[in-house]
Design a protein around this motif. Structure first.
Motif, mmCIF file in Angstrom:
data_model
loop_
_atom_site.group_PDB
_atom_site.id
_atom_site.type_symbol
_atom_site.label_atom_id
_atom_site.label_comp_id
_atom_site.label_asym_id
_atom_site.label_seq_id
_atom_site.Cartn_x
_atom_site.Cartn_y
_atom_site.Cartn_z
ATOM 1 N N TYR A 280 38.690 7.910 -14.210
ATOM 2 C CA TYR A 280 37.282 7.536 -14.356
ATOM 3 C C TYR A 280 37.094 6.045 -14.085
ATOM 4 C CZ TYR A 280 32.740 6.447 -16.228
ATOM 5 O OH TYR A 280 31.461 5.976 -16.358
ATOM 6 N N THR B 93 37.273 5.559 -10.237
ATOM 7 C CA THR B 93 36.259 6.162 -9.377
ATOM 8 C C THR B 93 34.848 6.116 -9.936
ATOM 9 O OG1 THR B 93 36.593 8.348 -10.344
ATOM 10 C CG2 THR B 93 37.936 7.770 -8.416
ATOM 11 N N ASN B 94 34.705 5.974 -11.247
ATOM 12 C CA ASN B 94 33.387 6.005 -11.898
ATOM 13 C C ASN B 94 32.694 7.360 -11.713
ATOM 14 O OD1 ASN B 94 32.608 4.016 -13.588
ATOM 15 N ND2 ASN B 94 31.379 2.910 -12.108
ATOM 16 N N GLU B 95 33.444 8.420 -11.606
ATOM 17 C CA GLU B 95 32.919 9.776 -11.453
ATOM 18 C C GLU B 95 32.927 10.477 -12.803
ATOM 19 O OE1 GLU B 95 31.967 11.697 -8.740
ATOM 20 O OE2 GLU B 95 32.055 9.948 -7.421
ATOM 21 N N LYS C 267 32.429 13.519 -13.401
ATOM 22 C CA LYS C 267 32.952 14.884 -13.328
ATOM 23 C C LYS C 267 34.441 14.959 -13.667
ATOM 24 C CE LYS C 267 33.681 14.909 -8.336
ATOM 25 N NZ LYS C 267 33.295 15.541 -7.102
#
Length: 100
Positions: A84, A87-89, A91
């Protein structure tokens, strides 16, 4: 009518010139990737241990914050926290969220 067409044509020409300028600048510049470039030389033991300590501190500092931010049922695993942060995602935490 003819004057309006000339104005429109001049504006389009100006846009095309700007686009060519932008594309030429882009081709000359370097695009930075999100992932750091892996060095070709091997890391020393001290650098490896320092890198592991940095990762541990990132995980320790962020796991409880991320748990409350995303309303997770459990504290996220270290690989999910690091993923996270890279990528800062959101999901990445699918499957750990509480049901409403």
């Amino acid at each position: 009518m003819n004057k309006e067409l000339q104005e429109l044509s001049a504006k389009i020409d100006k846009i095309l010139e700007m686009q060519e300028l932008i594309l030429s600048k882009l081709s000359q510049s370097t695009i930075l990737a999100k992932e750091p470039i892996i060095p070709t030389q091997k890391l020393t033991k001290k650098e490896v241990s320092q890198q592991k300590m940095d990762e541990f501190s990132l995980i320790f500092d962020n796991q409880h914050r991320l748990q409350s931010k995303f309303n997770l049922a459990t504290v996220p695993q270290k690989n999910r926290v690091l993923e996270y942060l890279r990528t800062n995602e959101p999901k990445v935490f699918d499957g750990l969220k509480r049901r409403k």
